[in-house]
Design a protein around this motif. Sequence first.
Motif, PDB file in Angstrom:
ATOM      1  N   GLU A  21     -16.434   2.068  35.307  1.00  0.00           N
ATOM      2  CA  GLU A  21     -17.126   2.337  36.485  1.00  0.00           C
ATOM      3  C   GLU A  21     -16.993   1.279  37.644  1.00  0.00           C
ATOM      4  O   GLU A  21     -16.839   0.288  37.915  1.00  0.00           O
ATOM      5  CB  GLU A  21     -18.777   2.564  35.824  1.00  0.00           C
ATOM      6  CG  GLU A  21     -17.787   3.800  35.047  1.00  0.00           C
ATOM      7  CD  GLU A  21     -18.452   5.076  35.863  1.00  0.00           C
ATOM      8  OE1 GLU A  21     -18.586   5.164  36.914  1.00  0.00           O
ATOM      9  OE2 GLU A  21     -18.271   6.382  35.774  1.00  0.00           O
ATOM     10  N   TYR A  22     -16.954   2.505  38.828  1.00  0.00           N
ATOM     11  CA  TYR A  22     -17.445   1.683  40.024  1.00  0.00           C
ATOM     12  C   TYR A  22     -18.455   0.598  40.063  1.00  0.00           C
ATOM     13  O   TYR A  22     -18.067  -0.454  40.655  1.00  0.00           O
ATOM     14  CB  TYR A  22     -17.265   2.252  41.550  1.00  0.00           C
ATOM     15  CG  TYR A  22     -17.714   2.099  42.560  1.00  0.00           C
ATOM     16  CD1 TYR A  22     -16.173   0.145  43.327  1.00  0.00           C
ATOM     17  CD2 TYR A  22     -18.612   2.003  43.021  1.00  0.00           C
ATOM     18  CE1 TYR A  22     -16.655   0.519  44.468  1.00  0.00           C
ATOM     19  CE2 TYR A  22     -19.240   1.563  44.776  1.00  0.00           C
ATOM     20  CZ  TYR A  22     -18.000   0.709  44.984  1.00  0.00           C
ATOM     21  OH  TYR A  22     -18.096  -0.518  46.590  1.00  0.00           O
ATOM     22  N   VAL A  23     -19.632   0.981  39.582  1.00  0.00           N
ATOM     23  CA  VAL A  23     -20.938   0.384  40.028  1.00  0.00           C
ATOM     24  C   VAL A  23     -20.514  -1.115  38.827  1.00  0.00           C
ATOM     25  O   VAL A  23     -21.492  -1.854  39.326  1.00  0.00           O
ATOM     26  CB  VAL A  23     -22.139   1.153  38.853  1.00  0.00           C
ATOM     27  CG1 VAL A  23     -23.145  -0.037  38.687  1.00  0.00           C
ATOM     28  CG2 VAL A  23     -22.132   2.318  39.733  1.00  0.00           C
ATOM     29  N   THR A  24     -19.644  -1.404  38.264  1.00  0.00           N
ATOM     30  CA  THR A  24     -19.579  -2.451  37.001  1.00  0.00           C
ATOM     31  C   THR A  24     -18.559  -3.693  38.144  1.00  0.00           C
ATOM     32  O   THR A  24     -18.812  -4.524  38.285  1.00  0.00           O
ATOM     33  CB  THR A  24     -19.149  -1.885  35.692  1.00  0.00           C
ATOM     34  OG1 THR A  24     -19.523  -1.161  34.721  1.00  0.00           O
ATOM     35  CG2 THR A  24     -18.929  -3.763  35.045  1.00  0.00           C
ATOM     36  N   GLN A  25     -18.033  -2.548  38.815  1.00  0.00           N
ATOM     37  CA  GLN A  25     -16.995  -3.318  39.606  1.00  0.00           C
ATOM     38  C   GLN A  25     -17.976  -4.603  40.376  1.00  0.00           C
ATOM     39  O   GLN A  25     -17.547  -5.533  40.809  1.00  0.00           O
ATOM     40  CB  GLN A  25     -16.013  -2.806  39.988  1.00  0.00           C
ATOM     41  CG  GLN A  25     -15.296  -2.239  39.487  1.00  0.00           C
ATOM     42  CD  GLN A  25     -14.327  -1.209  39.908  1.00  0.00           C
ATOM     43  OE1 GLN A  25     -13.878  -1.288  41.030  1.00  0.00           O
ATOM     44  NE2 GLN A  25     -13.662  -1.093  39.115  1.00  0.00           N
ATOM     45  N   LEU A  26     -19.094  -3.780  41.299  1.00  0.00           N
ATOM     46  CA  LEU A  26     -19.516  -4.070  42.311  1.00  0.00           C
ATOM     47  C   LEU A  26     -21.107  -4.947  41.272  1.00  0.00           C
ATOM     48  O   LEU A  26     -21.141  -5.958  42.131  1.00  0.00           O
ATOM     49  CB  LEU A  26     -20.513  -2.962  42.962  1.00  0.00           C
ATOM     50  CG  LEU A  26     -20.029  -2.069  43.802  1.00  0.00           C
ATOM     51  CD1 LEU A  26     -21.072  -0.977  44.589  1.00  0.00           C
ATOM     52  CD2 LEU A  26     -19.402  -3.107  44.904  1.00  0.00           C
ATOM     53  N   SER A  27     -21.027  -4.617  40.483  1.00  0.00           N
ATOM     54  CA  SER A  27     -22.293  -5.530  39.188  1.00  0.00           C
ATOM     55  C   SER A  27     -21.413  -7.137  39.452  1.00  0.00           C
ATOM     56  O   SER A  27     -22.304  -8.123  39.044  1.00  0.00           O
ATOM     57  CB  SER A  27     -22.160  -5.140  37.765  1.00  0.00           C
ATOM     58  OG  SER A  27     -23.070  -6.447  36.976  1.00  0.00           O
ATOM     59  N   PHE A  59     -28.363  13.007  41.175  1.00  0.00           N
ATOM     60  CA  PHE A  59     -29.798  11.596  39.737  1.00  0.00           C
ATOM     61  C   PHE A  59     -28.695  11.664  38.632  1.00  0.00           C
ATOM     62  O   PHE A  59     -29.449  11.865  37.360  1.00  0.00           O
ATOM     63  CB  PHE A  59     -30.354  11.956  40.194  1.00  0.00           C
ATOM     64  CG  PHE A  59     -31.526  12.120  41.191  1.00  0.00           C
ATOM     65  CD1 PHE A  59     -31.763  10.627  41.833  1.00  0.00           C
ATOM     66  CD2 PHE A  59     -30.875  12.653  42.529  1.00  0.00           C
ATOM     67  CE1 PHE A  59     -32.069  10.585  43.436  1.00  0.00           C
ATOM     68  CE2 PHE A  59     -31.885  13.144  43.434  1.00  0.00           C
ATOM     69  CZ  PHE A  59     -32.276  11.908  43.986  1.00  0.00           C
ATOM     70  N   ALA A  60     -27.594  11.505  38.781  1.00  0.00           N
ATOM     71  CA  ALA A  60     -26.451  11.885  37.032  1.00  0.00           C
ATOM     72  C   ALA A  60     -27.206  10.754  35.926  1.00  0.00           C
ATOM     73  O   ALA A  60     -27.212   9.513  36.523  1.00  0.00           O
ATOM     74  CB  ALA A  60     -25.242  12.428  36.758  1.00  0.00           C
ATOM     75  N   ILE A  61     -27.704  11.169  34.963  1.00  0.00           N
ATOM     76  CA  ILE A  61     -28.719  10.077  34.054  1.00  0.00           C
ATOM     77  C   ILE A  61     -27.170   9.443  33.920  1.00  0.00           C
ATOM     78  O   ILE A  61     -27.827   7.968  33.332  1.00  0.00           O
ATOM     79  CB  ILE A  61     -28.850  10.883  32.783  1.00  0.00           C
ATOM     80  CG1 ILE A  61     -30.656  11.824  32.982  1.00  0.00           C
ATOM     81  CG2 ILE A  61     -29.723   9.890  32.148  1.00  0.00           C
ATOM     82  CD1 ILE A  61     -31.140  10.582  33.625  1.00  0.00           C
ATOM     83  N   ARG A  62     -25.778   9.073  33.788  1.00  0.00           N
ATOM     84  CA  ARG A  62     -24.947   8.623  33.471  1.00  0.00           C
ATOM     85  C   ARG A  62     -25.040   7.372  34.029  1.00  0.00           C
ATOM     86  O   ARG A  62     -25.062   6.310  34.083  1.00  0.00           O
ATOM     87  CB  ARG A  62     -23.846   9.306  32.719  1.00  0.00           C
ATOM     88  CG  ARG A  62     -22.740   8.383  32.218  1.00  0.00           C
ATOM     89  CD  ARG A  62     -21.054   9.366  32.345  1.00  0.00           C
ATOM     90  NE  ARG A  62     -19.986   8.236  31.964  1.00  0.00           N
ATOM     91  CZ  ARG A  62     -19.628   8.395  33.347  1.00  0.00           C
ATOM     92  NH1 ARG A  62     -19.790   8.421  34.017  1.00  0.00           N
ATOM     93  NH2 ARG A  62     -18.318   7.566  32.603  1.00  0.00           N
ATOM     94  N   LYS A  63     -24.907   7.578  35.381  1.00  0.00           N
ATOM     95  CA  LYS A  63     -24.804   6.406  36.722  1.00  0.00           C
ATOM     96  C   LYS A  63     -25.916   5.891  36.989  1.00  0.00           C
ATOM     97  O   LYS A  63     -25.760   4.637  36.550  1.00  0.00           O
ATOM     98  CB  LYS A  63     -24.777   8.334  37.733  1.00  0.00           C
ATOM     99  CG  LYS A  63     -24.034   8.722  37.980  1.00  0.00           C
ATOM    100  CD  LYS A  63     -22.417   7.653  38.553  1.00  0.00           C
ATOM    101  CE  LYS A  63     -21.003   8.522  38.876  1.00  0.00           C
ATOM    102  NZ  LYS A  63     -19.818   7.396  38.742  1.00  0.00           N
ATOM    103  N   ILE A  64     -27.677   6.246  36.489  1.00  0.00           N
ATOM    104  CA  ILE A  64     -28.517   5.842  36.765  1.00  0.00           C
ATOM    105  C   ILE A  64     -28.769   4.945  35.611  1.00  0.00           C
ATOM    106  O   ILE A  64     -29.165   3.410  35.426  1.00  0.00           O
ATOM    107  CB  ILE A  64     -30.009   7.031  36.570  1.00  0.00           C
ATOM    108  CG1 ILE A  64     -30.144   7.151  37.707  1.00  0.00           C
ATOM    109  CG2 ILE A  64     -30.876   6.033  36.904  1.00  0.00           C
ATOM    110  CD1 ILE A  64     -30.799   8.214  37.959  1.00  0.00           C
TER     111      ILE A  64
END
Length: 1300
Positions: A21-27, A59-64
């Motif tokens: 996920e892109y969020v993990t890369q930013l994290s 507001f997808a639960i998976r993304k949040i």
Amino acid sequence: MQKDSRVIKTSAPPVSQINAEYVTQLSNKYWAPHVKNKLPFDSQVIEDIYQNEILKSKFAIRKIMLLEFSQYLESYLWPNYTPEASSNGYLMSICCIVNEKFRENVPAWEVFKKAPTHFPHFFKCVMESCLSGEQLGLPLKEQTVLLLFLDHCFNSLSWYDQTQWRKCVKQYTWPWLQSSCCSPAGTSHRSANAGTVSMEKVHYCERFIEFMIDLEALLPTRRWFNTVLDDAHLVVNCQLSHLTDREKEGHLFCQLLDMLKFYTGFEISESCSARCRAAFAHFPELNDFALSNVAAVDTRESLTKHFGHLSPNTLHRVSAYLCLLPELPDGEDTSYDKEFLYFVLVSRHERRISQIEQLNQMPLYPTEKIIWDQNIVPTEYYSGEGCLALPKLNLQFLTLHDYLLRNFNLFRLESTYEIRQDIEDVVLRMKPWQSEYGGVVFGGWARMAQTIASFSIVEVAKPNIGENWPARVRADVTINLNIRNNIKNEWEGLRKHDVCFLITVRPNLLFGTRFDRRQPFVDQAGLVYVRGCEVQGMLDDKGRVIEEGPDPKPKLKGDTRTFRIWLDPNQYQQDMTNSIQNGAEDPYETFNIIMRRKPKENNFKAVLETIRNLMNTECVVPDWLHDIILGYGDPGSAHYSKMPNQIPSLDFNDTFLSIEHLKSCFPNHTVKVTEEDPARQVPPFRIRFPAQNAKGKKRKANEEEKPDEEDLTLVVEPHVIPNRGPYPYNQPKRNTIQFTSTQIEAIRAGMQPGLTMVVGPPGTGKTDVAVQIISNLYHNFPEQRTLIVTHSNQALNQLFEKIMALDIDERHLLRLGHGEEELETEKDFSRYGRVNYVLSRRLELLREVARLQESLDVPGDVSYTCETAGHFYLYQVMSRWEEYMSKVKPKPGREVKTEDVASHFPFHKYFSNAPQPVFKGQSYQDDMDIAEGCYRHIRKIFTQLENPEDGYSRLKRWIMIGDHHQLPPVIKNMAFQKYSNMEQSLFTRFVRLGVPTVDLDAQGRARASLCNLYNWRYKQLGNLPHVQLQPEFQTPNPGFTYDFQLVNVEDFNGVGESEPNPYFYQVTTVDRFQGQQNDYIILSLVRTKAVGHLRDVRRLVVAMSRARLGLYIFARVSLFQNCYELTPAFSQLTARPLQLHIRPHQYYSSVSTAAKNPDQVVKNMPEMANLVYNMYMHMIQSMQQHRQQQQQLLDPPRQLLSSEEPMEADEERPETPSEEQQPTAINQRMSCGSCFWGIVWLLVLLVLGWPLSIMLGGLYGLVAPLTVCLGLDRLADLLMEGANLGRKCAQNMRHGKALC
């Protein structure tokens, strides 16, 4: 219509998806805790994430979920929040993460507690966004998120009390609520006209009503919110909404509206009639209404007749006179429509049904309408996104009635969910199909259900006075038990008050059609009716109910059995009314299945009846406990130090082992012993404590209060337990545990009146403290009774077994509930067992009375009854004792000799079977103690024969011992667990409210290093001295380098972990192992694609605290290293190598061989498999060598060679040693060889023996009936030999017989 998000199964993303996920890369760039070189804070990153990852995904639960798990809030959002950096995206991001934490049931406010400086500004911005959401152009989905965040805030009032921003809540909440209840946003539900409706609007309306309910259900907010709610007429607006007319979209909305109406009318005002009469005098149009009987105008129909003909302006003036609306100016017409004005008047003046009356008329058994209603009883796939029409268990409650009612409804629904699972399971197992003639045919069977042969109502009793439902409804159910004997015995073993369910199915599926468990159950099975019933008993051959008792039940012929059952009178009344008034079908003529349930899961009716009876009682708790249960007032008001009736002097019996032990338990006190002789300073001790609330002298305004030195002084009085008799069993059992000072404080608090809360971390001796409190209460207050309630049968049995080992008379012990058979004792402590014990004990005592009568040469049969024995004691025994005491008691001027004590004793003959001599003759005082002990023994005989009188006693003390940091009560339905907070125990709620607790602070279960894995969760958890001193805690674990280790397990050949098979070792789940322990624990986080339920820190504490000596965890480290809640434990685990370090050459009790043989590191799965294989082959080779040596030692003597001369006949032949004379080494080798062949035969048994035995046994069962007519005797014999193959293998395995 859009799919309801409440029933979507939301699974946590696996590791592979998280890393991609892109969020993990930013994290990994900005905030991941395991990354050392992070990029500086950039507010644009927050905006990009909100726009691209949250808003764009709707507001997808998976993304949040990914953002929340990456510690986005803890490591990036809140640490960098400032008023200058605040923006809409920033606010919405924080609110989304907090809402997600509540959805996943993990602590949400911890990060704000650590840095509360900017929270007032943040909360102000949230309130402003809610207030002007439409003006700012916020989408309805964002407004729903903000609304949900506010709801979570108000449901967490306990945190508000502990932070700086409670004032800001009151400051900004009032204007927002006043405007939102009156604004279009607050009444947007009225916009739902005919045609399609946006589900976003529906969800917003549902959340808004949920928020109103929560504000009404909390007393701190209800006090000022009622005014706003009444002024806005929110309930009336909701009732007029078109959404209430929509069956699908508005179903949940209507249920929520009913809950809001219930709480708005929770306290009914009694002043309405006076105001109404004053209004009628000013309006001639209502003269007829004023002259009508009150009972004739309190319904909606009657009010419609009187108000329906009035004009809108008149309705407005009447409402204004009653202070329901503002005044209508003269000459102007009202702006409200007539329907609204009419609803305002009718809703205010119609009679509401009494809550108690509704509860008493409510059926306790669920029916098919409730069981499969998703809004009331959600499925196990509840995701936590939507709201539900369910009550919530918060910290505070309006009244005791409100507290009991919420628990009643939730427990009823949780039981309904479990019942639904059982019904679906048994009905699908029975495979109901439609026959060719339209009837029902069953293609399967179920252990817990049987088809009904006949059903008939046998009694409908007349209603009691003041009730409209029958007092009792009984029926007979006949079934055919042509089944296996063990299952037949289970059905015949149904006990009185066991609950069963009567089911009607009319399937539409044709014979042979397969059932699909993924499809809706009701439609497939054709389920029509479900009704509950209660077993009265099984009928005998004469049609009489077989009563329960110690006598064996009669054996009945055949397989037909009839059970007499009680039906729910309320449900029967409703069904009959519906059948008569609406012409509906009578469900009691259609039942074709009866289902029973497991006894441990089938106590719901008894619990519901108990709660309902409590709600019908005027007062069920004492005043000192009432406010604490509701969550108001001083949480420490029920502590023993604040109770007006605290006891100054307590007898601690055998609590202390010595005077030194006593002094060490009160380190801050001065101990004064009344006995100066050190030889007599022995337990038991009676301690007098200083008065806590003693009123002293008045002091002047400027005078400082001087501490009273006597407040820290304890007066200790050693005393001697009176002699109980000359027999060995008369000696009291004593405690051997050296309690710590904290445990002593818990015991002291438990003996005093009031509420005592003891928090016991793992291994701190909670059970021992509880048992000692019970023992001390038993001896200090023998006239009082103690009720012990535990969460499991195992915990109750542990308590009970320790209680039996103390000085408590077993005739005063009674164990109720299931699990009594698991007690490690031959005595029966159940209800019937106690009755039998009392009867048999009475016979024994009467025989003792007869022996005493014979020893005193008293004529007659005084041991015939307890009454005659009492007269014998009064006129024969007491008179002799009083005469004896008059002779041996010293008087002024008369000295009694030591030998006189024995010579005048009147009961020598009776005590002739006691250890002799009874009197030692050493001193007068010693012999008098013996004589008084003998008389106490006799007096106890007659005391036990007396009939006890039951008295009414109010609650004196309430002791709760537990650990809120371990697993909560098991709630199977996730909706009740998450949404209603049903898993919150009463113990946890009291701790959250701030009730004072005694925290046990020393554990004696595990190594100190293992304790460090979980002691961070407690205040000051240390170790008992033996943990540091005993060898088992100091020596290393044989074969392992470390005493605990986290082993990283990656995929093997592209496949992750799999579930182990529980063959030879104890395999269980963490939840089921709570309350137990083991020396070594292997914790395997199997099939763990996501952290899931392990994020619950309480489950982590249980998992880490089960091992005493060694804990070895197998998991995927990359999955857990980012979890915020697990950081304190996993930081210690990851500090050690993540590859398994072992010492294969080290054995138990051997000297460490680390210097000679370095540690072996197991890097991956192939190495582990190779290691196990090599060790196994080494063991096999060692066994073979032992076997060869054994055969060489046991070979027969060699034959004579030709060169050797034969032995003469008369020459003495050497004796062959017997098995007892064989050397020890030979016996050991024989044992090793037998062990080897035992393992070989075990493998043969598993692979060949059992499968062939089962198959050949089945063939024998088919062939055996045909042997006579077809001449298959030989074949039958061969099949019989094959069927015995497993038995032969088992015998060879047992004796270690060689395979060849």
